[in-house]
Design a protein around this motif. Structure first.
Motif, PDB file in Angstrom:
ATOM      1  N   ILE A  37       0.828  -1.210   0.000  1.00  0.00           N
ATOM      2  CA  ILE A  37       0.000   0.000   0.000  1.00  0.00           C
ATOM      3  C   ILE A  37       0.868   1.268   0.000  1.00  0.00           C
ATOM      4  CG2 ILE A  37      -0.379   0.196   2.536  1.00  0.00           C
ATOM      5  CD1 ILE A  37      -3.187   0.570   0.019  1.00  0.00           C
ATOM      6  N   ARG A  38       1.996   1.182   0.723  1.00  0.00           N
ATOM      7  CA  ARG A  38       2.967   2.289   0.684  1.00  0.00           C
ATOM      8  C   ARG A  38       4.360   1.720   0.425  1.00  0.00           C
ATOM      9  NH1 ARG A  38      -1.108   3.641   3.898  1.00  0.00           N
ATOM     10  NH2 ARG A  38      -0.432   2.162   5.437  1.00  0.00           N
ATOM     11  N   TYR A 151      -4.401   7.448  -5.943  1.00  0.00           N
ATOM     12  CA  TYR A 151      -3.159   7.142  -5.215  1.00  0.00           C
ATOM     13  C   TYR A 151      -2.996   5.653  -4.949  1.00  0.00           C
ATOM     14  CZ  TYR A 151      -6.788   7.239  -1.658  1.00  0.00           C
ATOM     15  OH  TYR A 151      -7.949   7.015  -0.984  1.00  0.00           O
ATOM     16  N   VAL A 154      -4.449  -0.835  -4.641  1.00  0.00           N
ATOM     17  CA  VAL A 154      -5.298  -2.000  -4.358  1.00  0.00           C
ATOM     18  C   VAL A 154      -6.038  -2.549  -5.590  1.00  0.00           C
ATOM     19  CG1 VAL A 154      -7.341  -2.788  -3.051  1.00  0.00           C
ATOM     20  CG2 VAL A 154      -5.523  -1.529  -1.898  1.00  0.00           C
ATOM     21  N   GLN A 189     -12.958  -3.703   0.797  1.00  0.00           N
ATOM     22  CA  GLN A 189     -12.388  -2.366   0.585  1.00  0.00           C
ATOM     23  C   GLN A 189     -13.475  -1.301   0.580  1.00  0.00           C
ATOM     24  OE1 GLN A 189      -9.444  -1.706   0.964  1.00  0.00           O
ATOM     25  NE2 GLN A 189      -8.408  -3.653   0.638  1.00  0.00           N
ATOM     26  N   THR A 224     -13.879  -1.629   5.190  1.00  0.00           N
ATOM     27  CA  THR A 224     -13.968  -0.192   5.351  1.00  0.00           C
ATOM     28  C   THR A 224     -15.206   0.342   4.651  1.00  0.00           C
ATOM     29  OG1 THR A 224     -11.556  -0.010   5.359  1.00  0.00           O
ATOM     30  CG2 THR A 224     -12.740   1.952   4.841  1.00  0.00           C
ATOM     31  N   HIS A 226     -16.912   3.347   2.467  1.00  0.00           N
ATOM     32  CA  HIS A 226     -16.506   4.447   1.594  1.00  0.00           C
ATOM     33  C   HIS A 226     -17.532   5.573   1.740  1.00  0.00           C
ATOM     34  CE1 HIS A 226     -15.380   6.800  -1.835  1.00  0.00           C
ATOM     35  NE2 HIS A 226     -14.430   5.957  -2.187  1.00  0.00           N
ATOM     36  N   PRO A 251     -12.992   6.592   5.907  1.00  0.00           N
ATOM     37  CA  PRO A 251     -11.791   7.366   5.527  1.00  0.00           C
ATOM     38  C   PRO A 251     -12.104   8.660   4.763  1.00  0.00           C
ATOM     39  CG  PRO A 251     -11.464   5.043   5.105  1.00  0.00           C
ATOM     40  CD  PRO A 251     -12.920   5.219   5.398  1.00  0.00           C
ATOM     41  N   GLN A 253      -9.591  11.036   4.043  1.00  0.00           N
ATOM     42  CA  GLN A 253      -8.362  11.227   3.220  1.00  0.00           C
ATOM     43  C   GLN A 253      -7.868  12.673   3.200  1.00  0.00           C
ATOM     44  OE1 GLN A 253      -7.220   8.405   2.797  1.00  0.00           O
ATOM     45  NE2 GLN A 253      -8.759   6.967   2.120  1.00  0.00           N
ATOM     46  N   ARG A 265     -12.165  10.656  -5.165  1.00  0.00           N
ATOM     47  CA  ARG A 265     -12.884  10.045  -4.050  1.00  0.00           C
ATOM     48  C   ARG A 265     -14.399  10.103  -4.221  1.00  0.00           C
ATOM     49  NH1 ARG A 265     -11.205   6.341  -0.746  1.00  0.00           N
ATOM     50  NH2 ARG A 265     -12.297   7.171   1.072  1.00  0.00           N
ATOM     51  N   ASP A 291      -9.019   7.664   7.885  1.00  0.00           N
ATOM     52  CA  ASP A 291      -7.665   7.663   7.309  1.00  0.00           C
ATOM     53  C   ASP A 291      -7.431   9.031   6.686  1.00  0.00           C
ATOM     54  OD1 ASP A 291      -7.489   4.944   7.856  1.00  0.00           O
ATOM     55  OD2 ASP A 291      -7.904   4.310   5.800  1.00  0.00           O
ATOM     56  N   ILE A 293      -4.456  11.195   4.304  1.00  0.00           N
ATOM     57  CA  ILE A 293      -3.187  11.216   3.553  1.00  0.00           C
ATOM     58  C   ILE A 293      -2.702  12.660   3.515  1.00  0.00           C
ATOM     59  CG2 ILE A 293      -2.104  10.880   1.290  1.00  0.00           C
ATOM     60  CD1 ILE A 293      -4.118   8.666   0.728  1.00  0.00           C
ATOM     61  N   PHE A 322      -1.090   9.041   6.966  1.00  0.00           N
ATOM     62  CA  PHE A 322       0.017   8.556   6.139  1.00  0.00           C
ATOM     63  C   PHE A 322       0.548   9.675   5.257  1.00  0.00           C
ATOM     64  CE2 PHE A 322      -3.533   5.496   6.320  1.00  0.00           C
ATOM     65  CZ  PHE A 322      -2.973   4.539   7.145  1.00  0.00           C
ATOM     66  N   LYS A 323       1.855   9.612   4.983  1.00  0.00           N
ATOM     67  CA  LYS A 323       2.418  10.483   3.951  1.00  0.00           C
ATOM     68  C   LYS A 323       2.078   9.861   2.602  1.00  0.00           C
ATOM     69  CE  LYS A 323       6.664  10.746   6.310  1.00  0.00           C
ATOM     70  NZ  LYS A 323       8.096  10.937   6.270  1.00  0.00           N
ATOM     71  N   PHE A 324       1.707  10.669   1.640  1.00  0.00           N
ATOM     72  CA  PHE A 324       1.433  10.143   0.306  1.00  0.00           C
ATOM     73  C   PHE A 324       2.660   9.395  -0.212  1.00  0.00           C
ATOM     74  CE2 PHE A 324       2.170  10.736  -4.264  1.00  0.00           C
ATOM     75  CZ  PHE A 324       1.137   9.948  -4.750  1.00  0.00           C
ATOM     76  N   SER A 325       2.404   8.227  -0.783  1.00  0.00           N
ATOM     77  CA  SER A 325       3.486   7.401  -1.295  1.00  0.00           C
ATOM     78  C   SER A 325       3.190   7.087  -2.769  1.00  0.00           C
ATOM     79  CB  SER A 325       3.536   6.119  -0.440  1.00  0.00           C
ATOM     80  OG  SER A 325       4.408   5.178  -0.977  1.00  0.00           O
TER      81      SER A 325
END
Ligand code: SAM
Ligand code: SF4
Length: 427
Positions: A37-38, A151, A154, A189, A224, A226, A251, A253, A265, A291, A293, A322-325
């Motif tokens: 995922i990252r 991003y 998945v 998901q 999760t 949406h 999430p 985001q 999204r 979540d 980002i 999370f940091k965007f990856s």
């Protein structure tokens, strides 16, 4: 989802006679289940592969397997990169693990199995969990994702969204309950889209209603949701069905509409807040987690301030940030205006600071409340029982020898701490 995949893999191997050992050096088969995922998660796989190399040197008979999303993503490249690796097992090949291990053992040739299965039931998701005294269990209700958030890797690593048939899920849950499971977490998901692809009128609420009718099942969770697909009907089901817990992981985001649109999204931040407001009206004590980002490409200081503001307004119980990856194959990997690493790091710390205070405040507000706690275990070190509230908060309970795993108890919260609650049993 990965944890559950690991459980399935170990159950499948146990079914054909393997037993778990505590050290890789003692194993005949070593399976590394992976996440992509990252980038950071992917890097861990490469350092684990290095360890496998020395293991294989010491014991050339050991069968080495890399499974999961990195396996799916890299396919046979992993075999070239790591000649000491025997098997690459994609996300749709879990059920074949025992057969493939046997094949590798006989042929001593490298193998790769990464095709996507056409039908979801052939993934044999209800591998029996053997031997463990479990209280809680995951149940996969759908595989894959077709949303293509810009991003996210998945949809590439787990394939398109496919729902399992309602009857099969209900049978699996009944079976788990017979074996003593008290709480299930439905996994997908985007669980709110459950059933849409079945084209027989079955939707997520129907599944929840059916499972709520199983008398010995105390708690139903799901993850999760949406935000685009979460609606009032779902909120009503959460409020009305007594086994469905008062917690939602939804999430967000980002708090910036510009960034949400660039992420694909499908909702704006006000729409999110409006849906949540209506849920909170129905279930005032509902816990909400999310979540976030930070540092998505093009995220300006003003966009980031929108996210900070959203956190202050919504006051989530807990967040995962999370940091965007940049992930292979995803659209956002190629977006212009990638945010420098130092800014991502600063923004992540700022988000943590805001949320730590809010989480602690939620925990302090819980002091004095009486909560239902499902006991999940007894700590080895000090014999302290611990469990979770219906709102998914961890509670450590001031000692009582009478408490057993699986007990459903009324507990008074005596202290709210940073990461957990302290409770005492009500006699
Ligand atoms: N399906 C869930 C949803 O749409 O909310 C999320 C599943 S994803 C496995 C879990 C979280 O990882 C996402 O909600 C997102 O915050 C984060 N994530 C996914 N891709 C990411 C990326 N490229 N960089 C940073 N975080 C990412
Ligand atoms: Fe990834 Fe978006 Fe699918 Fe969640 S909904 S798994 S973030 S593509």
């Amino acid at each position: 989802m990965n944890e559950h995949d690991s459980e399935k893999m170990s159950a499948l191997l146990e079914n054909v006679g393997f037993t778990q050992v505590s050290a890789a050096e003692a194993a005949d088969v070593v399976v590394i289940n992976t996440c992509s995922i990252r980038e950071k998660a992917e890097h861990k796989v490469y350092s684990a592969l290095g360890k496998l190399k020395s293991l294989k040197k010491k014991n050339p008979a050991v069968i080495t397997v890399v499974a999961g999303c990195v396996a799916q993503q890299e396919k046979e490249n992993l075999l070239h990169r790591a000649p000491h690796l025997d098997l690459v097992l994609g996300t749709h090949s879990i059920a074949q693990l025992p057969n493939l291990v046997e094949q590798v053992g006989q042929s001593r040739r490298q193998l790769e199995s990464t095709a996507f299965a056409g039908d979801v039931e052939s993934l044999h998701m209800n591998a029996p969990l053997k031997g463990k005294n479990q209280i809680c269990s995951y149940v996969t209700i759908m595989q894959g994702c077709s949303n293509f958030c810009t991003y996210c890797v998945v949809p590439f690593t787990r394939g398109p969204e496919q729902s399992r048939k309602l009857d099969e899920i209900v049978d699996e849950v009944r079976d788990l309950v017979k074996r003593g499971i008290k709480e299930i977490t439905l996994l997908g998901q985007n669980v709110n889209a459950y059933g849409k692809d079945l084209n027989n009128g079955t939707l997520f609420n129907d599944l929840l209603k059916e499972l709520n009718g199983i008398p010995e099942l105390s708690r139903i969770r799901f993850t999760t949701s949406h935000p685009r697909d979460f609606n009032d009907n779902m909120a009503a089901a959460m409020a009305d069905l007594k086994s469905v817990c008062e917690h939602i992981h939804l999430p967000l985001q980002s708090g910036s509409d510009r960034i949400l649109a660039a992420m694909n999204r499908g909702y704006a931040s006000l729409e999110y807040m409006d849906k949540l407001q209506r849920l909170r009206e129905r279930i005032p004590n509902v816990a909400v987690t999310t979540d976030i980002i930070v540092g998505f490409p093009g995220e300006t200081q003003a966009d980031f301030e929108d996210t900070q503001r959203a956190l202050q307004i919504i006051r989530f119980d807990q967040i995962f940030s999370f940091k965007f990856s940049r992930r292979p194959g995803t659209a956002a990997r190629e977006f212009p205006d990638q945010v420098p690493e130092e800014i991502k790091t600063e923004r992540l710390s700022a988000v943590h600071r805001i949320q730590d205070e809010i989480t602690l405040q939620h925990h302090k507000n819980a002091e004095g409340a009486i909560e239902e706690v499902l006991i999940e275990g007894i700590k080895n070190g000090n014999g302290q029982p611990f469990g979770r509230t219906r709102t998914n908060k961890i509670v450590n309970i001031e000692g009582s020898e009478r408490i057993r795993e699986g007990d459903l108890l009324k507990v008074r919260i005596v202290r709210g701490l940073k990461h957990s609650l302290l409770g005492s049993l009500i006699n």
